[in-house]
Design a protein around this motif. Sequence first.
Motif, PDB file in Angstrom:
ATOM      1  N   VAL A  53      -8.098  14.261 100.245  1.00  0.00           N
ATOM      2  CA  VAL A  53      -8.329  13.909  98.835  1.00  0.00           C
ATOM      3  C   VAL A  53      -8.291  15.156  97.951  1.00  0.00           C
ATOM      4  O   VAL A  53      -7.684  15.164  96.872  1.00  0.00           O
ATOM      5  CB  VAL A  53      -9.672  13.164  98.696  1.00  0.00           C
ATOM      6  N   GLY A  54      -8.937  16.247  98.415  1.00  0.00           N
ATOM      7  CA  GLY A  54      -8.910  17.478  97.632  1.00  0.00           C
ATOM      8  C   GLY A  54      -7.507  18.048  97.494  1.00  0.00           C
ATOM      9  O   GLY A  54      -7.115  18.508  96.418  1.00  0.00           O
ATOM     10  N   GLY A  55      -6.716  18.014  98.591  1.00  0.00           N
ATOM     11  CA  GLY A  55      -5.338  18.484  98.511  1.00  0.00           C
ATOM     12  C   GLY A  55      -4.496  17.633  97.579  1.00  0.00           C
ATOM     13  O   GLY A  55      -3.621  18.153  96.866  1.00  0.00           O
ATOM     14  N   THR A  56      -4.749  16.316  97.557  1.00  0.00           N
ATOM     15  CA  THR A  56      -4.021  15.435  96.644  1.00  0.00           C
ATOM     16  C   THR A  56      -4.348  15.744  95.192  1.00  0.00           C
ATOM     17  O   THR A  56      -3.466  15.775  94.330  1.00  0.00           O
ATOM     18  CB  THR A  56      -4.340  13.967  96.958  1.00  0.00           C
ATOM     19  N   PRO A  69       3.504  19.125  87.910  1.00  0.00           N
ATOM     20  CA  PRO A  69       4.401  19.451  86.782  1.00  0.00           C
ATOM     21  C   PRO A  69       4.815  20.919  86.760  1.00  0.00           C
ATOM     22  O   PRO A  69       5.992  21.235  86.521  1.00  0.00           O
ATOM     23  CB  PRO A  69       3.557  19.078  85.554  1.00  0.00           C
ATOM     24  N   ASP A  70       3.871  21.824  87.023  1.00  0.00           N
ATOM     25  CA  ASP A  70       4.211  23.251  87.024  1.00  0.00           C
ATOM     26  C   ASP A  70       5.150  23.594  88.173  1.00  0.00           C
ATOM     27  O   ASP A  70       6.067  24.425  88.014  1.00  0.00           O
ATOM     28  CB  ASP A  70       2.937  24.084  87.131  1.00  0.00           C
ATOM     29  N   LEU A  71       4.949  22.982  89.336  1.00  0.00           N
ATOM     30  CA  LEU A  71       5.838  23.241  90.470  1.00  0.00           C
ATOM     31  C   LEU A  71       7.251  22.756  90.180  1.00  0.00           C
ATOM     32  O   LEU A  71       8.232  23.428  90.518  1.00  0.00           O
ATOM     33  CB  LEU A  71       5.294  22.562  91.729  1.00  0.00           C
ATOM     34  N   TYR A  72       7.366  21.601  89.534  1.00  0.00           N
ATOM     35  CA  TYR A  72       8.694  21.079  89.187  1.00  0.00           C
ATOM     36  C   TYR A  72       9.407  22.009  88.210  1.00  0.00           C
ATOM     37  O   TYR A  72      10.586  22.351  88.397  1.00  0.00           O
ATOM     38  CB  TYR A  72       8.541  19.682  88.592  1.00  0.00           C
ATOM     39  N   VAL A  73       8.692  22.426  87.175  1.00  0.00           N
ATOM     40  CA  VAL A  73       9.307  23.311  86.174  1.00  0.00           C
ATOM     41  C   VAL A  73       9.633  24.671  86.793  1.00  0.00           C
ATOM     42  O   VAL A  73      10.711  25.239  86.550  1.00  0.00           O
ATOM     43  CB  VAL A  73       8.380  23.464  84.960  1.00  0.00           C
ATOM     44  N   SER A  74       8.733  25.206  87.615  1.00  0.00           N
ATOM     45  CA  SER A  74       8.976  26.510  88.246  1.00  0.00           C
ATOM     46  C   SER A  74      10.180  26.459  89.182  1.00  0.00           C
ATOM     47  O   SER A  74      10.955  27.418  89.263  1.00  0.00           O
ATOM     48  CB  SER A  74       7.732  26.957  89.014  1.00  0.00           C
ATOM     49  N   ASN A  75      10.349  25.343  89.886  1.00  0.00           N
ATOM     50  CA  ASN A  75      11.510  25.198  90.757  1.00  0.00           C
ATOM     51  C   ASN A  75      12.803  25.201  89.961  1.00  0.00           C
ATOM     52  O   ASN A  75      13.786  25.859  90.341  1.00  0.00           O
ATOM     53  CB  ASN A  75      11.372  23.906  91.562  1.00  0.00           C
ATOM     54  N   LYS A  76      12.827  24.483  88.832  1.00  0.00           N
ATOM     55  CA  LYS A  76      14.029  24.476  87.999  1.00  0.00           C
ATOM     56  C   LYS A  76      14.281  25.849  87.386  1.00  0.00           C
ATOM     57  O   LYS A  76      15.437  26.285  87.279  1.00  0.00           O
ATOM     58  CB  LYS A  76      13.881  23.422  86.888  1.00  0.00           C
ATOM     59  N   VAL A  77      13.228  26.568  86.999  1.00  0.00           N
ATOM     60  CA  VAL A  77      13.386  27.910  86.446  1.00  0.00           C
ATOM     61  C   VAL A  77      13.970  28.858  87.489  1.00  0.00           C
ATOM     62  O   VAL A  77      14.879  29.649  87.199  1.00  0.00           O
ATOM     63  CB  VAL A  77      12.039  28.435  85.918  1.00  0.00           C
ATOM     64  N   VAL A  81       4.025  17.946  79.755  1.00  0.00           N
ATOM     65  CA  VAL A  81       3.637  18.717  80.947  1.00  0.00           C
ATOM     66  C   VAL A  81       2.120  18.906  80.995  1.00  0.00           C
ATOM     67  O   VAL A  81       1.482  18.707  82.042  1.00  0.00           O
ATOM     68  CB  VAL A  81       4.373  20.072  80.956  1.00  0.00           C
ATOM     69  N   ILE A  82       1.543  19.297  79.867  1.00  0.00           N
ATOM     70  CA  ILE A  82       0.088  19.481  79.826  1.00  0.00           C
ATOM     71  C   ILE A  82      -0.635  18.149  80.021  1.00  0.00           C
ATOM     72  O   ILE A  82      -1.671  18.067  80.695  1.00  0.00           O
ATOM     73  CB  ILE A  82      -0.315  20.139  78.497  1.00  0.00           C
ATOM     74  N   PHE A  83      -0.065  17.083  79.454  1.00  0.00           N
ATOM     75  CA  PHE A  83      -0.652  15.757  79.641  1.00  0.00           C
ATOM     76  C   PHE A  83      -0.568  15.321  81.102  1.00  0.00           C
ATOM     77  O   PHE A  83      -1.481  14.670  81.613  1.00  0.00           O
ATOM     78  CB  PHE A  83       0.081  14.756  78.740  1.00  0.00           C
ATOM     79  N   GLY A  84       0.531  15.703  81.790  1.00  0.00           N
ATOM     80  CA  GLY A  84       0.655  15.364  83.205  1.00  0.00           C
ATOM     81  C   GLY A  84      -0.379  16.080  84.062  1.00  0.00           C
ATOM     82  O   GLY A  84      -0.863  15.515  85.053  1.00  0.00           O
ATOM     83  N   ARG A  85      -0.721  17.315  83.686  1.00  0.00           N
ATOM     84  CA  ARG A  85      -1.771  18.019  84.424  1.00  0.00           C
ATOM     85  C   ARG A  85      -3.105  17.281  84.333  1.00  0.00           C
ATOM     86  O   ARG A  85      -3.916  17.343  85.275  1.00  0.00           O
ATOM     87  CB  ARG A  85      -1.949  19.428  83.860  1.00  0.00           C
ATOM     88  N   LEU A  86      -3.330  16.598  83.213  1.00  0.00           N
ATOM     89  CA  LEU A  86      -4.588  15.877  83.038  1.00  0.00           C
ATOM     90  C   LEU A  86      -4.565  14.502  83.689  1.00  0.00           C
ATOM     91  O   LEU A  86      -5.550  14.077  84.304  1.00  0.00           O
ATOM     92  CB  LEU A  86      -4.889  15.747  81.541  1.00  0.00           C
ATOM     93  N   VAL A  87      -3.429  13.811  83.580  1.00  0.00           N
ATOM     94  CA  VAL A  87      -3.381  12.406  83.996  1.00  0.00           C
ATOM     95  C   VAL A  87      -3.100  12.254  85.485  1.00  0.00           C
ATOM     96  O   VAL A  87      -3.701  11.406  86.158  1.00  0.00           O
ATOM     97  CB  VAL A  87      -2.332  11.649  83.152  1.00  0.00           C
ATOM     98  N   LEU A  88      -2.187  13.058  86.027  1.00  0.00           N
ATOM     99  CA  LEU A  88      -1.794  12.869  87.426  1.00  0.00           C
ATOM    100  C   LEU A  88      -2.954  13.010  88.402  1.00  0.00           C
ATOM    101  O   LEU A  88      -3.077  12.200  89.334  1.00  0.00           O
ATOM    102  CB  LEU A  88      -0.669  13.850  87.774  1.00  0.00           C
ATOM    103  N   PRO A  89      -3.845  14.014  88.259  1.00  0.00           N
ATOM    104  CA  PRO A  89      -4.985  14.049  89.187  1.00  0.00           C
ATOM    105  C   PRO A  89      -5.875  12.819  89.084  1.00  0.00           C
ATOM    106  O   PRO A  89      -6.398  12.339  90.098  1.00  0.00           O
ATOM    107  CB  PRO A  89      -5.739  15.325  88.782  1.00  0.00           C
ATOM    108  N   ILE A  90      -6.033  12.304  87.851  1.00  0.00           N
ATOM    109  CA  ILE A  90      -6.883  11.121  87.687  1.00  0.00           C
ATOM    110  C   ILE A  90      -6.241   9.905  88.332  1.00  0.00           C
ATOM    111  O   ILE A  90      -6.901   9.120  89.034  1.00  0.00           O
ATOM    112  CB  ILE A  90      -7.165  10.877  86.193  1.00  0.00           C
ATOM    113  N   VAL A  91      -4.928   9.728  88.118  1.00  0.00           N
ATOM    114  CA  VAL A  91      -4.248   8.537  88.620  1.00  0.00           C
ATOM    115  C   VAL A  91      -4.034   8.626  90.132  1.00  0.00           C
ATOM    116  O   VAL A  91      -4.444   7.727  90.893  1.00  0.00           O
ATOM    117  CB  VAL A  91      -2.909   8.346  87.887  1.00  0.00           C
ATOM    118  N   TYR A 108      -2.262  18.039  90.335  1.00  0.00           N
ATOM    119  CA  TYR A 108      -2.472  18.894  89.164  1.00  0.00           C
ATOM    120  C   TYR A 108      -1.348  19.920  89.002  1.00  0.00           C
ATOM    121  O   TYR A 108      -0.906  20.198  87.878  1.00  0.00           O
ATOM    122  CB  TYR A 108      -3.824  19.594  89.276  1.00  0.00           C
ATOM    123  N   LYS A 109      -0.893  20.459  90.129  1.00  0.00           N
ATOM    124  CA  LYS A 109       0.143  21.495  90.069  1.00  0.00           C
ATOM    125  C   LYS A 109       1.555  20.924  90.088  1.00  0.00           C
ATOM    126  O   LYS A 109       2.516  21.695  89.961  1.00  0.00           O
ATOM    127  CB  LYS A 109      -0.022  22.439  91.270  1.00  0.00           C
TER     128      LYS A 109
END
Length: 331
Positions: free
Chosen positions: A155-158, A166-174, A118-128, A163-164
Amino acid sequence: MTEAAGPTILGVDVFLVATLLAAVATFAMLVALYAATTVRDPMAKRVKALNDRREQLKAGITASARRERKSLTQKNETTDRMRSLLKSLNTLQDDQLQQAQQRLAQAGIRSKDLAVAVIFGRLVLPIVIGGGLAIAVFGFGYLADYTPFKKFMIVGGTFLLSYKAPDLYVSNKVAKRSNEIRKGLPDALDLLVICAEAGLTVDAAFTRVARELGAAYPELGDEFALTAIELGFLTERRQAFENLAYRVDLEAVRGVVTTMIQTEKYGTPLASALRVLSAEFRNERMMRAEEKAARLPAIMTIPLILFILPVLFVVILGPAACSISDNFVGG
């Protein structure tokens, strides 16, 4: 001689539309029959996983089969690579990792290694994703018709959304899981009261409640079954109750855990305390239902204005308008 064309509505053949609708209805009926004839117990898979976990705890191993050991080793290697990369960039903090692990546990995901993902996704997804879109927009002229401000906002919204994500996915499941557990908690407490009055021990009561409510509330049955297993294996029973509060993001569950800990510590009657909690939770559930019912008129106002009132006006005033038009034309 040409054949007469079939009836049409807005230029569309009525027979073709009827055939397509009949095909869709037949397919839906087949899907419904398949779903009705292949109903499975939602707790079967969960109980099997918990029993496997029980056997693993008894044997003191993480996996028994060779294939499971291989996949687990590969997963650990991937996780170790992610962890080493994050540590080299000084972006992996202990409190952040513990918070991610707790959120995953509250979402029903038992693996703690996925917190690193999850933390790695916060770093990689905005870059990719964000970086790729920025290169496409500003480098290759994508969205050339848009103004610079719109391009910057997209671009800024993307970047922010990626970045958010992974957290949105986990928060939705929670949120979904907590809602399902909240629905079944009063019934579970009632069954716990019955089991306590029948003379069952706490771990046996949790096991029985998990088995009885597993089909109706699989998430709650899963948590109670895991708590019963931990009550039988952990050296401190208090830790098993605290783990239940750790895995469920509900204030009501924390209240139940506090009651169970006090009962274990001071020897107070369990049935009476749980009966009071059950009554409070049922009143809270009734208040939430009344609140939703009170909001219903305000929510129905816009659909009423947009969809129901125009049709009602057409039905009521349509015949009168047609009659008036016929009189004017005839006159």
